[in-house]
Design an enzyme around this catalytic site. Structure first.
Site, PDB file in Angstrom:
ATOM      1  N   GLY A  56     -23.389   8.753   3.201  1.00 31.27           N
ATOM      2  CA  GLY A  56     -24.831   8.977   3.252  1.00 31.27           C
ATOM      3  C   GLY A  56     -25.370   8.533   4.596  1.00 31.27           C
ATOM      4  N   GLY A  57     -26.688   8.361   4.668  1.00 29.71           N
ATOM      5  CA  GLY A  57     -27.317   8.026   5.935  1.00 29.71           C
ATOM      6  C   GLY A  57     -26.964   6.645   6.453  1.00 29.71           C
ATOM      7  CB  SER A  80     -23.387   3.117   3.018  1.00 31.06           C
ATOM      8  OG  SER A  80     -23.842   3.974   1.984  1.00 31.06           O
ATOM      9  CG  ASP A 105     -32.501   5.835  -5.122  1.00 25.90           C
ATOM     10  OD1 ASP A 105     -33.209   6.784  -5.513  1.00 25.90           O
ATOM     11  OD2 ASP A 105     -31.586   5.972  -4.280  1.00 25.90           O
TER      12      ASP A 105
END
Length: 336
Positions: A58-59, A61, A174
């Site tokens: 992801g962004g 990790s 989240d």
């Protein structure tokens, strides 16, 4: 335990944990056992972070599959620590992971820091995510109605634990289908605490207008009240839980990848009248569902998705079923 008991689930109650606030003393809280790994160990377990071991990215990790010397597997989440913001996010997630241990939350095994990267090691959950099972085009295993109700029940238990059973209350921030892992028996394992907040009883006031506030949540799951006000609370998680209930019932994505339509908009008809739930039941179930259970779950989703956070049920109320309009469902206790 009423609503979920009527769906055939049992809940083991524990003594309540006193409500803790920001002033709670973290030093006095017993931490979850974890191991400090070395960078050499992590590299060895992941074949030097081989691309063949890459699970997800992801962004902020990347996640790799690790294999320990005893042949058991783990997931290694590697986080960039090149900025103060990233270091703060990593420390915040680590602090939270050290407080939590629950059968429906992915198990934290340990961590490793090398200055430039932070590494968090978790149990490996082999059956992918709820997102993949419900919406993946290559998903081979259909989630049965019983599986779906079990996942909803287990997720509610995980949320209740975070909100009401931890020494310091935790808001996940989240909750979404891609953050619900499934084990071999399709048991729920909530993961990813990178957006979580800890140490308050109900709300976090928004940061100042001049601050670069990091938004919580994901499109399709984020509480509109939070988007309007910037006030984070336990009820944000309840809203997201309501969206997941609709996903489990309908098989639709929270946010359509085709046209960007939100599921809560698509489900407006059944949220207003649960008797019309058959109009949106997942056709992949081929009629193998309990209609009364579906109506009950839609009604519950409606409460969770209410405009006013104060009128939404808490996770404990969801499990204890303090929802009067659904009392007709609680006249019997099915056993499994």
């Amino acid at each position: 335990m009423e609503l979920f008991r009527c769906l055939g689930f049992k809940l083991k109650r524990r003594g309540s944990v006193p409500d803790a606030r920001v002033s709670g003393d973290l030093d006095s809280i017993k931490l979850v056992a974890r191991r400090l790994f070395t960078c050499d160990e992590v590299e060895k377990f992941t074949m030097n972070l081989s691309g063949s071991r890459l699970i997800a990215y992801g962004g902020f990790s990347t996640v790799y599959l690790a294999q320990f010397p005893d042949s058991t597997f783990a997931a290694v989440k590697i986080m960039d620590l090149s900025s103060e913001r990233f270091r703060r996010v990593y420390k915040q997630e680590l602090d939270i992971l050290l407080q939590i241990q629950h059968e429906n939350i992915v198990k934290f095994l340990g961590n490793c820091d090398n200055g430039n990267e932070g590494m968090l090691l978790f149990e490996y959950v082999p059956n992918g995510t709820l997102q993949e099972k419900l919406h993946g085009v290559h998903s081979k295993k259909l989630l049965s109605w019983k599986n779906r109700m079990a996942i909803a029940f287990q997720l509610a238990k995980a949320i209740e634990y975070l909100h009401d059973k931890c020494p310091l209350p935790i808001v996940h921030g989240d909750i979404k289908a891609s953050n619900v892992l499934l084990d071999k028996k399709f048991n729920c394992k909530l993961c990813d605490f990178g957006s979580a907040k800890m140490g308050f009883s109900s709300t976090i006031l928004p940061e100042s207008a001049t601050a670069n506030r990091v938004m919580l949540g994901s499109p399709g799951y984020t509480d509109p009240y939070y988007l309007r006000t910037g006030i984070a609370s336990k009820k944000n998680d309840i809203y997201s839980f309501g969206v997941i209930i609709l996903e489990l019932i309908s098989g639709f994505e929270a946010l359509s990848s085709d046209n960007g339509e939100r599921l809560i908009s698509k489900a407006g008809t059944i949220l207003r009248d649960a008797n019309k739930v058959e109009e949106m039941l997942d056709p992949k179930l081929n009629g193998n569902y309990d209609l009364e259970e579906a109506k009950a779950m839609v009604a519950l989703a409606g409460f969770c998705l209410g405009d006013s956070p104060s009128l939404r049920p808490s996770a404990s109320e969801i499990l204890d079923t303090k929802i009067s309009s659904m009392s007709f469902l609680f006249s019997h206790d099915k056993k499994i």
